[in-house]
Design an enzyme around this catalytic site. Structure first.
Site, PDB file in Angstrom:
ATOM      1  N   GLU A   1       6.249  -2.539  21.809  1.00  0.00           N
ATOM      2  CA  GLU A   1       5.143  -3.065  21.000  1.00  0.00           C
ATOM      3  C   GLU A   1       5.682  -4.173  20.101  1.00  0.00           C
ATOM      4  O   GLU A   1       5.894  -3.989  18.905  1.00  0.00           O
ATOM      5  CB  GLU A   1       4.495  -1.952  20.159  1.00  0.00           C
ATOM      6  CG  GLU A   1       3.181  -2.406  19.524  1.00  0.00           C
ATOM      7  CD  GLU A   1       2.570  -1.352  18.618  1.00  0.00           C
ATOM      8  OE1 GLU A   1       1.356  -1.115  18.734  1.00  0.00           O
ATOM      9  OE2 GLU A   1       3.291  -0.776  17.791  1.00  0.00           O
TER      10      GLU A   1
ATOM     11  N   GLN B   1       8.052   3.837  19.725  1.00  0.00           N
ATOM     12  CA  GLN B   1       7.831   2.414  19.962  1.00  0.00           C
ATOM     13  C   GLN B   1       8.963   1.607  19.343  1.00  0.00           C
ATOM     14  O   GLN B   1       9.611   2.051  18.387  1.00  0.00           O
ATOM     15  CB  GLN B   1       6.483   1.971  19.386  1.00  0.00           C
ATOM     16  CG  GLN B   1       5.297   2.571  20.118  1.00  0.00           C
ATOM     17  CD  GLN B   1       3.968   2.253  19.481  1.00  0.00           C
ATOM     18  OE1 GLN B   1       3.838   2.224  18.266  1.00  0.00           O
ATOM     19  NE2 GLN B   1       2.952   2.034  20.299  1.00  0.00           N
TER      20      GLN B   1
ATOM     21  N   ASP C   1       7.472   4.777  15.352  1.00  0.00           N
ATOM     22  CA  ASP C   1       7.712   3.365  15.603  1.00  0.00           C
ATOM     23  C   ASP C   1       8.963   2.964  14.825  1.00  0.00           C
ATOM     24  O   ASP C   1       8.966   2.956  13.590  1.00  0.00           O
ATOM     25  CB  ASP C   1       6.509   2.538  15.158  1.00  0.00           C
ATOM     26  CG  ASP C   1       6.579   1.088  15.612  1.00  0.00           C
ATOM     27  OD1 ASP C   1       7.651   0.480  15.435  1.00  0.00           O
ATOM     28  OD2 ASP C   1       5.582   0.566  16.134  1.00  0.00           O
TER      29      ASP C   1
ATOM     30  N   GLU D   1       0.612   8.028  13.197  1.00  0.00           N
ATOM     31  CA  GLU D   1       1.714   7.066  13.083  1.00  0.00           C
ATOM     32  C   GLU D   1       1.854   6.543  11.658  1.00  0.00           C
ATOM     33  O   GLU D   1       0.903   5.974  11.116  1.00  0.00           O
ATOM     34  CB  GLU D   1       1.487   5.876  14.021  1.00  0.00           C
ATOM     35  CG  GLU D   1       2.613   4.844  13.950  1.00  0.00           C
ATOM     36  CD  GLU D   1       2.328   3.598  14.769  1.00  0.00           C
ATOM     37  OE1 GLU D   1       3.287   2.902  15.145  1.00  0.00           O
ATOM     38  OE2 GLU D   1       1.139   3.318  15.033  1.00  0.00           O
TER      39      GLU D   1
END
Length: 260
Positions: free
Chosen positions: A240, A204, A178, A143
């Site tokens: 998240e 996310q 993300d 990530e």
């Protein structure tokens, strides 16, 4: 419609961790993710999943000394054995919890002049992790994380992460995308989702810039959720974010989307 998973490290902070499974199920979540499971026995976590009809979606491999500020060991020279032992422990938990994704944090780069050395260690550790994970049908995730929240993190951009996946060359190595981190570092989120979709293993969301619910801020998530449907994304979307107030009340954005 995207499948949404509650991130139990951030949502429902008024509850003890083990009680957050029930809270997520009561709000209609079918899946959960969180940072680390290692303070609890895997059988204990499995029981919470079974009790509430939840699917374990994702957790992270051990990150080193989190309390001391470490944020992963995968790229750290001299820590290879620690990383591999930690990943083996993550696989043991995954075998009990039933999740098919493990996120491996790259770690911090204190000296930019050492990037090439860290890069080589990163590739070797990822190759090892992917080989072990492939034996049991698990996908390894990397990530990119923004340097405002995590100064000095080794991996910060989507193209950098995708290039590393190509270098390793393992079919079970994907990028954890993300939207919050991507928007802060580089923006153009929708275009990057389209460009990199084949290499994305998990998504996310959080509002930008404050990492609260995805109903305020710079990103227009209803558009992005529709965009994911149009792109044919079939994976999970992890929530998240840090709730502005009560988690359940703050999920009106999700109820509105699901009612469309």
């Amino acid at each position: 419609m995207p499948r949404f998973a509650a991130n139990l490290s951030m949502l429902y902070p008024q509850h003890a961790f083990l009680d957050r499974f029930a809270a997520a199920a009561a709000d209609g979540f079918a899946g959960v993710e969180y940072l680390f499971p290692y303070e609890h026995r895997p059988e204990e976590l499995r029981q919470r999943l079974d009790d509430h009809g939840l699917q374990q979606v994702l957790f992270n491999a051990p990150p080193g000394d989190w309390a001391a500020g470490e944020r992963g060991t995968a790229s750290l020279p001299g820590r290879e054995q620690e990383f591999r032992a930690g990943f083996a422990r993550a696989l043991e938990y995954a075998a009990v919890l039933g999740n098919a994704r493990i996120h491996v944090m790259a770690g911090l780069l204190a000296d930019e002049g050492e990037r090439a050395r860290h890069h080589g260690v990163y590739l070797e550790n990822l190759a090892h992790a992917c080989a072990r994970a492939a034996e049991v049908g698990i996908t390894v995730l990397v990530e990119p994380i923004n340097t405002r929240d995590m100064p000095g993190f080794f991996l910060t951009r989507q193209d950098q992460a995708q290039a590393i996946c190509r270098e390793v060359g393992a079919d079970n190595l994907k990028v954890q995308f993300d939207c919050y981190h991507c928007q802060i570092v580089e923006g153009d989120v929708a275009t990057k989702l389209r460009r990199d979709l084949a290499g994305i293993g998990h998504i996310q969301v959080a509002g930008v810039p404050d990492r609260h619910e995805p109903d305020q801020g710079e990103l227009h998530y209803p558009y992005l959720f529709q965009w994911l449907d149009e792109l044919g994304y079939a994976g999970w979307v992890g929530c998240e974010y840090r709730p502005r107030g009560d988690t359940s009340a703050g999920l009106q954005w999700l109820r509105d989307w699901q009612a469309r």
